[in-house]
Design a protein around this motif. Structure first.
Motif, PDB file in Angstrom:
ATOM      1  N   UNK A 141       0.863  -1.186   0.000  1.00 47.78           N
ATOM      2  CA  UNK A 141       0.000   0.000   0.000  1.00 47.78           C
ATOM      3  C   UNK A 141       0.894   1.228   0.000  1.00 47.78           C
ATOM      4  N   UNK A 142       0.535   2.247  -0.755  1.00 52.43           N
ATOM      5  CA  UNK A 142       1.296   3.497  -0.709  1.00 52.43           C
ATOM      6  C   UNK A 142       0.394   4.679  -1.027  1.00 52.43           C
ATOM      7  N   UNK A 143       0.642   5.783  -0.323  1.00 59.45           N
ATOM      8  CA  UNK A 143      -0.079   7.017  -0.618  1.00 59.45           C
ATOM      9  C   UNK A 143       0.832   8.031  -1.315  1.00 59.45           C
ATOM     10  N   UNK A 144       1.971   7.538  -1.811  1.00 60.47           N
ATOM     11  CA  UNK A 144       2.929   8.404  -2.492  1.00 60.47           C
ATOM     12  C   UNK A 144       4.003   8.930  -1.570  1.00 60.47           C
ATOM     13  N   UNK A 145       3.781   8.807  -0.246  1.00 57.46           N
ATOM     14  CA  UNK A 145       4.787   9.209   0.748  1.00 57.46           C
ATOM     15  C   UNK A 145       5.221   8.000   1.568  1.00 57.46           C
ATOM     16  N   UNK A 146       4.254   7.320   2.143  1.00 53.91           N
ATOM     17  CA  UNK A 146       4.493   6.127   2.963  1.00 53.91           C
ATOM     18  C   UNK A 146       4.277   4.888   2.114  1.00 53.91           C
ATOM     19  N   UNK A 147       5.097   3.864   2.313  1.00 53.82           N
ATOM     20  CA  UNK A 147       4.874   2.578   1.648  1.00 53.82           C
ATOM     21  C   UNK A 147       4.806   1.497   2.720  1.00 53.82           C
ATOM     22  N   UNK A 189       2.825   7.879  -7.358  1.00 54.91           N
ATOM     23  CA  UNK A 189       1.970   6.690  -7.420  1.00 54.91           C
ATOM     24  C   UNK A 189       1.255   6.498  -6.089  1.00 54.91           C
ATOM     25  N   UNK A 190      -0.059   6.302  -6.171  1.00 53.89           N
ATOM     26  CA  UNK A 190      -0.874   6.045  -4.986  1.00 53.89           C
ATOM     27  C   UNK A 190      -1.750   4.829  -5.253  1.00 53.89           C
ATOM     28  N   UNK A 191      -1.843   3.935  -4.271  1.00 51.68           N
ATOM     29  CA  UNK A 191      -2.699   2.765  -4.443  1.00 51.68           C
ATOM     30  C   UNK A 191      -1.973   1.502  -4.033  1.00 51.68           C
ATOM     31  N   UNK A 192      -2.132   0.459  -4.852  1.00 52.40           N
ATOM     32  CA  UNK A 192      -1.474  -0.824  -4.590  1.00 52.40           C
ATOM     33  C   UNK A 192      -0.369  -1.019  -5.620  1.00 52.40           C
ATOM     34  N   UNK A 248      -7.999   1.531   4.966  1.00 45.67           N
ATOM     35  CA  UNK A 248      -6.688   1.690   4.324  1.00 45.67           C
ATOM     36  C   UNK A 248      -6.835   2.453   3.010  1.00 45.67           C
ATOM     37  N   UNK A 249      -7.834   2.093   2.205  1.00 43.49           N
ATOM     38  CA  UNK A 249      -8.071   2.787   0.940  1.00 43.49           C
ATOM     39  C   UNK A 249      -8.328   4.280   1.168  1.00 43.49           C
ATOM     40  N   UNK A 250      -9.152   4.580   2.167  1.00 46.63           N
ATOM     41  CA  UNK A 250      -9.464   5.981   2.466  1.00 46.63           C
ATOM     42  C   UNK A 250      -8.212   6.744   2.902  1.00 46.63           C
ATOM     43  N   UNK A 251      -7.356   6.059   3.708  1.00 43.12           N
ATOM     44  CA  UNK A 251      -6.124   6.698   4.178  1.00 43.12           C
ATOM     45  C   UNK A 251      -5.179   6.989   3.017  1.00 43.12           C
ATOM     46  N   UNK A 252      -5.137   6.087   2.029  1.00 40.92           N
ATOM     47  CA  UNK A 252      -4.313   6.322   0.836  1.00 40.92           C
ATOM     48  C   UNK A 252      -4.841   7.530   0.076  1.00 40.92           C
ATOM     49  N   UNK A 253      -6.155   7.565  -0.087  1.00 37.61           N
ATOM     50  CA  UNK A 253      -6.793   8.667  -0.830  1.00 37.61           C
ATOM     51  C   UNK A 253      -6.546  10.004  -0.142  1.00 37.61           C
ATOM     52  N   UNK A 254      -6.508   9.993   1.201  1.00 38.58           N
ATOM     53  CA  UNK A 254      -6.345  11.225   1.968  1.00 38.58           C
ATOM     54  C   UNK A 254      -4.886  11.472   2.389  1.00 38.58           C
ATOM     55  N   UNK A 255      -3.965  10.662   1.874  1.00 33.19           N
ATOM     56  CA  UNK A 255      -2.532  10.821   2.127  1.00 33.19           C
ATOM     57  C   UNK A 255      -2.181  10.791   3.620  1.00 33.19           C
ATOM     58  N   UNK A 256      -2.757   9.825   4.345  1.00 31.64           N
ATOM     59  CA  UNK A 256      -2.452   9.667   5.767  1.00 31.64           C
ATOM     60  C   UNK A 256      -2.248   8.191   6.116  1.00 31.64           C
ATOM     61  N   UNK A 257      -1.621   7.473   5.195  1.00 29.75           N
ATOM     62  CA  UNK A 257      -1.395   6.046   5.401  1.00 29.75           C
ATOM     63  C   UNK A 257      -0.530   5.784   6.637  1.00 29.75           C
ATOM     64  N   UNK A 258       0.382   6.694   6.939  1.00 33.34           N
ATOM     65  CA  UNK A 258       1.275   6.518   8.088  1.00 33.34           C
ATOM     66  C   UNK A 258       0.508   6.439   9.404  1.00 33.34           C
ATOM     67  N   UNK A 259      -0.737   6.936   9.423  1.00 35.23           N
ATOM     68  CA  UNK A 259      -1.522   6.963  10.662  1.00 35.23           C
ATOM     69  C   UNK A 259      -2.346   5.695  10.873  1.00 35.23           C
ATOM     70  N   UNK A 260      -2.364   4.803   9.896  1.00 33.64           N
ATOM     71  CA  UNK A 260      -3.220   3.616   9.976  1.00 33.64           C
ATOM     72  C   UNK A 260      -2.411   2.411  10.446  1.00 33.64           C
ATOM     73  N   UNK A 261      -2.964   1.684  11.413  1.00 38.96           N
ATOM     74  CA  UNK A 261      -2.313   0.474  11.910  1.00 38.96           C
ATOM     75  C   UNK A 261      -2.721  -0.705  11.028  1.00 38.96           C
ATOM     76  N   UNK A 262      -1.732  -1.364  10.432  1.00 34.79           N
ATOM     77  CA  UNK A 262      -1.985  -2.505   9.545  1.00 34.79           C
ATOM     78  C   UNK A 262      -1.260  -3.716  10.114  1.00 34.79           C
ATOM     79  N   UNK A 263      -2.012  -4.774  10.423  1.00 37.85           N
ATOM     80  CA  UNK A 263      -1.416  -5.988  10.986  1.00 37.85           C
ATOM     81  C   UNK A 263      -1.716  -7.209  10.133  1.00 37.85           C
ATOM     82  N   UNK A 264      -1.034  -8.303  10.463  1.00 36.19           N
ATOM     83  CA  UNK A 264      -1.191  -9.537   9.694  1.00 36.19           C
ATOM     84  C   UNK A 264      -1.355 -10.720  10.629  1.00 36.19           C
TER      85      UNK A 264
END
Length: 347
Positions: free
Chosen positions: A95-101, A161-164, A204-220
């Motif tokens: 995932x990337x919003x163009x700043x965070x990957x 580039x923003x998205x997947x 996650x999609x919304x965070x990418x669109x709003x360029x705040x991916x760094x603020x979202x916790x993503x786990x596996x």
């Protein structure tokens, strides 16, 4: 475009040249005289636009068929002749919003049509996640030398580039190198990656669109997920469509598995084949062997004339895991007990 971008920004990839004329391409492969040679159609070719030529004769035939005979239409009017890399392959979606990957869990695709990695290249005959060859150290190296440099390169080119973004990698003796990028979720890697996601995909999609991916916790999730592709007989060349399928419920599922419908149609309460890759039979479990056993058990319940699937999905991955089989068997027994009895055990 991708190869030129990597060359310009020193992102590790295979040596290559681009051709629009078959005579020039043939001259180049003869001069290189190194086989296998990788010959790629520059445009979209349904995952089948790559030929691994084992000798000069095969290379010449591949070049003629792509450029002169338009094997893939305009997609092969330009070709890339590339150095053949060796080592385990790894797919890493991100995932990337163009700043965070944020890389997703790694996976291993099985491209060849037949067991033992033989036969023609396909769009993918099965996948496992995570990929045991992709260690923490390799992940750090990829972030430093490939993932972030790619995002930064696109920004430098004015093409943020923003998205997947999908990274197709080869873990060579000289370090990880990029085989390909896809500007989308990869098929069939996504089938095993997204079931392992802990979190809200829409968030996650919304965070990418709003360029705040760094603020979202993503786990596996822990454990493994496996997908076995059931294809039509003759795939990836010629195959029949419209063959009735049996063994699934009225929603096209099998108990204990999740079935991705890739090439099917539903008419009058029945499922029929409608493509080359027909189904992606997907299961997860605490161990890789447990997930594979579940996937193949589900595959055994589904029947249609000419069905074709690889019987060795995940075998390379199993070889890369620790050989403490007693521990693995114990963990699998424990998981089966939990599933059957609906209880949790303390260690």
């Amino acid at each position: 475009f991708s190869k030129d971008l990597m060359k310009k920004y020193n992102i590790p990839t295979a040596k290559y040249e681009v051709f629009t004329n078959s005579e020039d391409a043939i001259k180049y492969v003869k001069e290189q005289n190194t086989y296998p040679a990788v010959i790629k159609a520059d445009g979209l070719a349904l995952g089948k636009g790559v030929i691994l030529a084992e000798n000069e004769k095969e290379a010449v035939e591949a070049i003629h068929s792509m450029i002169d005979d338009k094997q893939f239409g305009e997609s092969s009017s330009t070709i890339v002749v590339e150095e053949y890399l060796t080592g385990p392959e790894v797919s890493v979606l991100s995932f990337t919003d163009g700043k965070t990957v944020v890389p997703m869990i790694s996976s291993m695709d099985h491209k060849r049509a037949l067991d033992g990695d033989k036969g023609l290249n396909t769009g993918g005959m099965g996948t496992v996640a995570p990929n045991p060859y992709y260690t923490e150290d390799i992940a750090k190296e990829c972030m430093e030398k490939i993932f972030l440099p790619t995002i930064n390169a696109m920004n430098a080119e004015g093409r943020t580039f923003e998205g997947c973004l999908y990274f197709g990698l080869m873990l060579t003796p000289n370090g990880p190198k990029v085989i390909e990028y896809n500007c989308r979720f990869g098929d069939p890697e996504t089938q095993v990656v997204l079931p392992m996601l802990e979190g809200d995909l829409c968030e996650i999609f919304e965070a990418i669109y709003e360029h705040r991916l760094a603020d979202v916790k993503i786990g596996w999730k822990s454990g493994y997920c496996t997908c076995v592709v059931m294809a039509s007989g003759g795939y990836p060349v010629k195959y029949k469509k419209g063959i009735e399928m049996f063994g699934m419920d009225d929603k096209g599922q099998v108990d204990g598995a999740f079935i991705y419908h890739a090439g099917t149609k539903y008419e009058d309460g029945k499922f029929y084949t409608n493509g080359g890759r027909v189904l992606g039979v997907t299961c997860n479990a605490y161990t890789l062997q447990g997930a594979l056993d579940k996937s193949y058990e589900a595959v055994s319940k589904i029947k249609f004339e000419g069905e074709h699937f690889r019987k060795d999905i995940g075998q390379k991955a199993l070889k890369a895991l620790p050989k403490d089989s007693l521990d693995l068997e114990y963990k699998q027994d424990m998981e089966d007990y939990i599933e059957e009895n609906g209880v949790y055990l303390r260690q």
